[in-house]
Write a protein that holds these residues in place. Sequence first.
Motif, PDB file in Angstrom:
ATOM      1  N   PRO A 217       0.786  -1.242   0.000  1.00 23.48           N
ATOM      2  CA  PRO A 217       0.000   0.000   0.000  1.00 23.48           C
ATOM      3  C   PRO A 217       0.812   1.283   0.000  1.00 23.48           C
ATOM      4  O   PRO A 217       0.290   2.336  -0.384  1.00 23.48           O
ATOM      5  CB  PRO A 217      -0.836  -0.119   1.289  1.00 23.48           C
ATOM      6  N   GLU A 218       2.079   1.228   0.431  1.00 24.25           N
ATOM      7  CA  GLU A 218       2.879   2.452   0.434  1.00 24.25           C
ATOM      8  C   GLU A 218       3.207   2.917  -0.982  1.00 24.25           C
ATOM      9  O   GLU A 218       3.473   4.096  -1.206  1.00 24.25           O
ATOM     10  CB  GLU A 218       4.168   2.232   1.220  1.00 24.25           C
ATOM     11  N   GLY A 219       3.234   1.984  -1.941  1.00 26.50           N
ATOM     12  CA  GLY A 219       3.495   2.355  -3.324  1.00 26.50           C
ATOM     13  C   GLY A 219       4.953   2.525  -3.672  1.00 26.50           C
ATOM     14  O   GLY A 219       5.290   2.773  -4.830  1.00 26.50           O
ATOM     15  N   GLY A 220       5.849   2.417  -2.712  1.00 26.84           N
ATOM     16  CA  GLY A 220       7.279   2.565  -2.976  1.00 26.84           C
ATOM     17  C   GLY A 220       8.077   2.305  -1.721  1.00 26.84           C
ATOM     18  O   GLY A 220       7.528   2.172  -0.619  1.00 26.84           O
ATOM     19  N   ASN A 221       9.384   2.222  -1.878  1.00 29.50           N
ATOM     20  CA  ASN A 221      10.254   1.973  -0.739  1.00 29.50           C
ATOM     21  C   ASN A 221      10.349   3.204   0.165  1.00 29.50           C
ATOM     22  O   ASN A 221      10.356   4.341  -0.316  1.00 29.50           O
ATOM     23  CB  ASN A 221      11.661   1.592  -1.214  1.00 29.50           C
ATOM     24  N   PHE A 222      10.444   2.953   1.447  1.00 30.91           N
ATOM     25  CA  PHE A 222      10.542   4.045   2.413  1.00 30.91           C
ATOM     26  C   PHE A 222      11.893   4.746   2.306  1.00 30.91           C
ATOM     27  O   PHE A 222      12.941   4.110   2.248  1.00 30.91           O
ATOM     28  CB  PHE A 222      10.368   3.505   3.834  1.00 30.91           C
ATOM     29  N   THR A 223      11.856   6.073   2.277  1.00 30.21           N
ATOM     30  CA  THR A 223      13.026   6.905   2.522  1.00 30.21           C
ATOM     31  C   THR A 223      12.537   8.107   3.313  1.00 30.21           C
ATOM     32  O   THR A 223      11.357   8.490   3.212  1.00 30.21           O
ATOM     33  CB  THR A 223      13.705   7.402   1.227  1.00 30.21           C
ATOM     34  N   PRO A 224      13.382   8.736   4.109  1.00 29.82           N
ATOM     35  CA  PRO A 224      12.939   9.927   4.850  1.00 29.82           C
ATOM     36  C   PRO A 224      12.388  11.011   3.930  1.00 29.82           C
ATOM     37  O   PRO A 224      11.406  11.685   4.275  1.00 29.82           O
ATOM     38  CB  PRO A 224      14.210  10.385   5.570  1.00 29.82           C
ATOM     39  N   ARG A 225      13.001  11.186   2.752  1.00 25.47           N
ATOM     40  CA  ARG A 225      12.521  12.218   1.833  1.00 25.47           C
ATOM     41  C   ARG A 225      11.130  11.885   1.311  1.00 25.47           C
ATOM     42  O   ARG A 225      10.255  12.763   1.241  1.00 25.47           O
ATOM     43  CB  ARG A 225      13.501  12.363   0.667  1.00 25.47           C
ATOM     44  N   ARG A 226      10.905  10.616   0.962  1.00 22.75           N
ATOM     45  CA  ARG A 226       9.579  10.222   0.485  1.00 22.75           C
ATOM     46  C   ARG A 226       8.530  10.365   1.580  1.00 22.75           C
ATOM     47  O   ARG A 226       7.383  10.715   1.311  1.00 22.75           O
ATOM     48  CB  ARG A 226       9.618   8.775  -0.026  1.00 22.75           C
ATOM     49  N   ARG A 227       8.912  10.079   2.809  1.00 20.79           N
ATOM     50  CA  ARG A 227       7.972  10.240   3.915  1.00 20.79           C
ATOM     51  C   ARG A 227       7.524  11.687   4.038  1.00 20.79           C
ATOM     52  O   ARG A 227       6.328  11.981   4.151  1.00 20.79           O
ATOM     53  CB  ARG A 227       8.634   9.770   5.216  1.00 20.79           C
ATOM     54  N   LEU A 228       8.482  12.616   4.014  1.00 24.72           N
ATOM     55  CA  LEU A 228       8.131  14.030   4.125  1.00 24.72           C
ATOM     56  C   LEU A 228       7.289  14.501   2.942  1.00 24.72           C
ATOM     57  O   LEU A 228       6.336  15.265   3.106  1.00 24.72           O
ATOM     58  CB  LEU A 228       9.405  14.873   4.243  1.00 24.72           C
ATOM     59  N   ARG A 229       7.624  14.006   1.750  1.00 26.69           N
ATOM     60  CA  ARG A 229       6.847  14.395   0.570  1.00 26.69           C
ATOM     61  C   ARG A 229       5.420  13.858   0.660  1.00 26.69           C
ATOM     62  O   ARG A 229       4.466  14.557   0.303  1.00 26.69           O
ATOM     63  CB  ARG A 229       7.528  13.880  -0.702  1.00 26.69           C
ATOM     64  N   ALA A 230       5.259  12.619   1.146  1.00 26.14           N
ATOM     65  CA  ALA A 230       3.919  12.047   1.269  1.00 26.14           C
ATOM     66  C   ALA A 230       3.076  12.827   2.278  1.00 26.14           C
ATOM     67  O   ALA A 230       1.883  13.063   2.060  1.00 26.14           O
ATOM     68  CB  ALA A 230       4.021  10.580   1.680  1.00 26.14           C
TER      69      ALA A 230
END
Length: 356
Positions: A217-230
Amino acid sequence: MLPPRIVRRLVLAPLLLVITFFLITGLPLLLILAAAASPLLPGRWRALRLLWFALVWLAMESVALFACLALWIASGFGGRLSSEAYLERHYALMRWWLAVVFRVATRAFRLRIEIEEPPLTPEEARARLTRPVIVLSRHAGPGDSFLLVHHLLSRYRRKPRIVMKAALQFDPGLDVVINRLPNAFVPPHRSPGHLVINEIQRLAAGLGPTGALVIFPEGGNFTPRRRLRAIRLLEERRLAEEAAKAAAMEHLLPPKPGGALAAIEAAPTADVIFVAHTGLEHVITVGDVWRALPMEQVLKARWWRVPAAEVPTDRDAQVDWLYAWWAHIDDWIRDNRPTALPRQDRQVGEAVQPRS
C-alpha cells in the motif's frame, strides 16, 4: 521506457543466456580475482560471496527460461498455457526457483529469518487452508518481496497474485514466468490511477481458496525524503487527519488506500493479512547489496490475520482502520530492529524459525 515484449524475448532473454555462459566459462579466472580482491575489501570474503550469489541467480534465470520454453512447446506452442494444469506447473517452477535462491542468499549473506505467526488454533489452521487472503505488506526493497512470495508459495502453499512495478520486466526470467500467471505489472505513477485499481480488482475477483493477492500500500520503498513528501501531499489535499497520522509514523510511508480498498471490495470473503518485517530496508540496489555483505543478521517478520467478517464495510472506517494497522506495524518495526547473528550460527546463517 520498457521495450515491447517481442524485443524483451528476442534480445534481453538471449543476452542473459550469453552473459551466463561467459561467466561460467570464465569462472576459474573470476574465482581467482575475487579471492585475491576479498582480503583487500571490508567484510569477510565480500567479492566471493557476491560472485557466488550472482552466478546462482543467473544460472537459475537461465534454467527458468529453458523450462518456460519447454512448457510453451509442451502446451501446444502456447495454446494451453492458461489452463489450470500449466498454471500449476508455472507455480511449481516459481516455488522451486525461489527456494533455491532463498537458500543461497541466506548462506551467502549469513541471514536467519524469524517469523512470528498468529497462534495455530483450529480456526487459524482451517483459514490457512480454505480462505483467500489479501496480503498488505510493508514495502522495503526487492528483498522483502522475494521473501514474502517465497514463504507464501513454499511455507503456506499459496498461489500469490502480485501487483508490481512494470520495470521488473527487464528481468527476463521474471518477465516470462510472472506474465504467464495471474499477476499485474503497474505502469509508472504518472499513468491514470484507475488503470492500477482495475488491475487490482481483476486479480482480487478471481481469488480462489488458496489465492493470495499481494499489495504494497505504500506504493514505494521508504526513505525519509519520500515520507516528508507524502505528508506534504496529504496536507496539500487538505487531509489533515491522515497527514497527522502519517507524521506520527517514523518507519513507514502513509498507506495509499485506493488499491487495498478496491481489493477488499472485489473479494469480500477474503481475510486480510498484514505483514511487517525489518532488516532489508537498506538493501535496494546492487551497490547496497555489495556494501551489506556479509549481513550476518537475524531478520524478523510478523504477520496478523483479520477475518473478512471483521473488516469494516464503510469506506471512511476502512481508511481509519488501514491507518491504525499501519501505525501498529510502525510500532512493531520500532521495537523489532534486526539483530546481529549469534556467533555460533555464523557458519550457517540460514534458518527460518516460525514462532506463534
